[in-house]
Design an enzyme around this catalytic site. Sequence first.
Site, PDB file in Angstrom:
ATOM      1  N   LYS A   4      40.194  40.447  38.791  1.00  0.00           N
ATOM      2  CA  LYS A   4      40.601  39.652  39.536  1.00  0.00           C
ATOM      3  C   LYS A   4      41.405  39.147  38.839  1.00  0.00           C
ATOM      4  CE  LYS A   4      37.991  37.419  43.413  1.00  0.00           C
ATOM      5  NZ  LYS A   4      36.751  36.237  43.714  1.00  0.00           N
ATOM      6  N   VAL A   5      42.538  39.312  39.898  1.00  0.00           N
ATOM      7  CA  VAL A   5      43.893  38.071  38.268  1.00  0.00           C
ATOM      8  C   VAL A   5      44.267  36.367  39.271  1.00  0.00           C
ATOM      9  CG1 VAL A   5      46.244  38.126  38.458  1.00  0.00           C
ATOM     10  CG2 VAL A   5      45.010  40.129  39.062  1.00  0.00           C
TER      11      VAL A   5
ATOM     12  N   TYR B 245      39.991  46.734  39.292  1.00  0.00           N
ATOM     13  CA  TYR B 245      39.316  46.424  38.266  1.00  0.00           C
ATOM     14  C   TYR B 245      38.951  44.853  38.167  1.00  0.00           C
ATOM     15  CZ  TYR B 245      43.828  44.455  38.488  1.00  0.00           C
ATOM     16  OH  TYR B 245      44.289  43.853  39.295  1.00  0.00           O
TER      17      TYR B 245
ATOM     18  N   ASP C  41      51.017  55.643  35.913  1.00  0.00           N
ATOM     19  CA  ASP C  41      50.116  55.307  37.156  1.00  0.00           C
ATOM     20  C   ASP C  41      51.810  54.354  37.868  1.00  0.00           C
ATOM     21  OD1 ASP C  41      48.699  54.747  39.323  1.00  0.00           O
ATOM     22  OD2 ASP C  41      47.560  53.315  37.986  1.00  0.00           O
TER      23      ASP C  41
ATOM     24  N   GLY D 241      45.249  37.506  42.954  1.00  0.00           N
ATOM     25  CA  GLY D 241      44.612  38.858  43.887  1.00  0.00           C
ATOM     26  C   GLY D 241      43.879  39.769  43.410  1.00  0.00           C
TER      27      GLY D 241
END
Length: 954
Positions: free
Chosen positions: A648-649, A646, A759, A642
């Site tokens: 990537k994961v 910010y 958030d 994903g």
Amino acid sequence: MDHRIQVFLLLIFTPFLVLANHETSSLDVTGLKSLRALWTNTPPSWWTLDPCEDGWDGVGCHNMRVVSLTLPSMNLTGTLSGDIGQLSELQVLDLSYNKGLTGPLPGEISSLKKLSNIILVGCGFSGPIPPTIGSLQELIFLSLNSNGFSGSIPSSIGNLSKLYWLDLADNHLDGPIPVSHGGEPGLDMLSHCKHFHLGMNKLSGPIPSKLFSSNMSLIHVLFESNKLTGSIPSSLGLVTSLEVVRFDGNMLTGPIPLSLNSLTNVSQLFLSNNKLSGPAPNLTGMNLLHYVDLSNNSFDVSDVPPWFSTLEYLTTLMMEDTQLQGEIPAALFSLLNLQTVVLRNNQLNGTLDIGTTSSQLQLIDLQKNLIKEYEENGGYHGTLILAQNPVCDETGASPSYCKSSQSSDVVPYKTLPNICIPSPCGSDQVSSPNCKCAYPYVGTLIFRAPTFSDLQTSTGYKELEKNLTDSFLSHKLRVDSVALSNLTKDSHAYLSMSLEVFPQSQDRFNRKEVSIIAFLLSNQTFKPPKSFGPFYFIGDDYQHFAGETEQSESNKSSNVGIIIGAAAGGSVLVLILLLVGIYAIGQKRRAKRATDQNNPFGKWDVNNKTRGSTPQLKGARSFSFEELMKYSNNFSEANDVGSGGYGKVYRGTLPTGQLIAIKRAHKESIQGRNEFKTEIELLSLVHHKHLVSLVGFCFDRGEQMLVYEYVANGTLKDSLSGKSGIRLDWQRRLKIALGAARGLAYLHELCDPPIIHRDIKSTNVLLDNRLNAKVADFGLSKSMGNSGRDHVSTQVKGTMGYMDPEYYMTQRLTEKSDVYGFGVLMLELLTARKPIEQGKYIVREVRMAMDKTKDLYNLHVILDSAIGLGTTLKGLERFVDLAMTCVEEQGTNRPTMSEVVKEIENIMQLAGLNPNAESASTSASYEEASSKHPYSNEAFDYSGVFPASKIEPQ
Ligand SMILES: *[C@@H]1O[C@H](CO)[C@@H](O)[C@H](O)[C@H]1NC(C)=O
Ligand SMILES: *[C@@H]1O[C@H](CO)[C@@H](O)[C@H](O)[C@H]1NC(C)=O
Ligand SMILES: *[C@@H]1O[C@H](CO)[C@@H](O)[C@H](O)[C@H]1NC(C)=O
Ligand SMILES: *[C@@H]1O[C@H](CO)[C@@H](O)[C@H](O)[C@H]1NC(C)=O
Ligand SMILES: *[C@@H]1O[C@H](CO)[C@@H](O)[C@H](O)[C@H]1NC(C)=O
């Protein structure tokens, strides 16, 4: 400076910043624009600035790259530009049902190395299939049927080692079926392929013996209506996976190989209209046969074979002009599933004894035989034809069975209205099965080899309707119902029928919806009941796209234009939210610049050889860059699970076997270091079942990475948008709401000092493999500190749409700001809509649509259909009430998170759920249950087909 003036100035000077950060790759933009240049009737949205950011219809994006192009049934005309080769990340290309797309398929398509699905069904393409197509190593699905392609089948297709579906039917292809020889590839190499659909072409030469071997996993071999010669190779008997075999309508000669009856899974066998000779085939042992057509061959004279009365599933037996002699055994007619028997033009003799028949039997056609006697016993009510038999010719009498053509009383099935009375509809509108007037999406379903021949009995067709509707609903389409009509069997024995798909909430579909409906059919995502066999669909053009008449000309404005237009048309609240969103981005950029001078992590840097000085955080460990590289297999693409603004994961595995999610900040867009540090400090302090726990971090080589526990089922947003394939019914949504609420309540009320998340949104709620909610992402969290105050003053941060209006007005942050965000999340759970979509703010939409005097507060239209509309949604009204108190303007009027938890628990009890129970079933078992295929055990993963969230219907 007055804060609001500053905001307005920012609006004037920074919109380009907003765009600069979210632009589609210029390669893709150029590619799409050159496609557009050669097409007419492109969707109006294609005249906005940015394909991914502005959501061009039919364009799916991932990381600002175009990964899917799905434009079926758009009435596109023109040719396909070779510039399509620029869309180098494209995985899915579907341009089906655009008859106006003509000319060749450009060879440049072979530069799209990631293509997995090419679907060009029912267009007007012509010329040869480019041989370079064989270099698309990722291709699994190739459907070029019903075009005007000519030339021979490129042998290079044999190189597509992942190919699963090959459909080249209904073209003008000629030449031989290529098989490998002397280093040349061929179709015999496609050992994963399950479907060879090559019918209705002009293929010639013999069916190569080499094509079939025990390595093949074919289930459908459809070669009907070609010009194939030679004999049926006995190697066919090695492909025991076969279920449907169509060799009819060729010029095949020679005897049928004895190996045929090792194909014990075959259910539909068509060998008719050839010049096959030798003895009539021995089908003994092929016990699953449903449909057998051996008509019009040159078999030797032979007695009625014993298998006539032993194939218990037989529905249809067609052996016209096959030199059969002897008496027909009565046992044939008592086969339980029998529907049609056609044995015209043989030498069948003796007395016809029909005996007791199955109630499904509709036609016995024995015209032109030698039958002398018929004993009517009154048990059979279908059509019987004995014309041109001695029994008719000699007696002089003319009972109805002696007529050669009889008016059959079979009325083909047609969808009738449900319990309602259709009222007359306006011009082009059609009354749906639920008696609503609407503009349906229409097309023709063609079944190439059904197992049955009954056009009348409703059960199978009802199931087909249900499966169609279910399939559309499970992809979150607002479909009311489907209707079937005009059932016919054509000269190829294809069963065709008109399909009408009716919209649910409005009287028409929008472009996204039509393209998804058409795609589900063109891509074979929809599986019909198994008895219908292989199918294809040809969609009509749709003339009534929703919301386009006023849009079509003037929609060439920019993103900013849309934002401002939407804001002007919407409420002041939306305007403010958008301004705050833009402002927040400006702030973030400034913060980033500031941190370059001031590095709060300096003392944490594991690179400075003083590891001892790294603060010891309980539970969180410091990883080196090399370690994480190893655990994630060099940050491989396969482990990319994903991404966000910010970075990537990645998924990874620790040496202990524990799965981890590594959140790696983009090189260019490294998150504020303060925020990074805050997140580590906070996360390592909190431990709760409904909060994602931090495993460690990496601050090494200029990288910022956070290592979390791996949460298997991704974000709530992915499930709500349909991307994950997990369907969330009402019960599951309640459970998710409760989990997230408990996580937040813990942060607010049990942490010391309390933590405000700041958030809350659906991408920050993750679902584990039991669909337990886990709140993630504390990057913007703010600890209340020990100041004793009930709020902290701070710069406004968060995500637009979820932001507490009181907070952005006053900059006073309290727990009640999270409660507001949670209220918006609850509305999102109900509607699966983004908080701000097409300029509409969800809170306002629900407030306006709400009518407390009506069932479900009159929110049917807004509710997500996947929630299980039509089932009783117990407690839904109370859930809406709770959400609305959470989004009260004033924080003091909102409940606390623990009050929210209590109320959701009450609602769950109302809905018959135990709020403290562990889930009985995992999502994995749910997925298995929902993806069963009708064709044997095809376990084919289509999840990659909607790779981008942009494809979801609005
Ligand atoms: C047909 O095949 C079955 C099973 O293979 C065999 O037992 C039988 O003898 C065959 N019949 C004829 C007429 O060849
Ligand atoms: C039917 O035809 C077969 C083969 O020609 C013959 O052996 C048999 O005697 C005939 N039966 C009758 C009742 O005519
Ligand atoms: C079609 O619907 C029937 C119930 O009507 C269900 O049993 C069957 O599994 C469905 N088939 C598919 C392929 O979804
Ligand atoms: C069914 O066929 C009739 C006659 O050809 C045609 O007028 C009608 O539009 C067809 N229905 C659909 C839904 O296509
Ligand atoms: C399709 O496009 C052609 C010309 O491009 C137009 O004449 C026709 O009306 C369109 N059809 C529909 C259904 O919109």
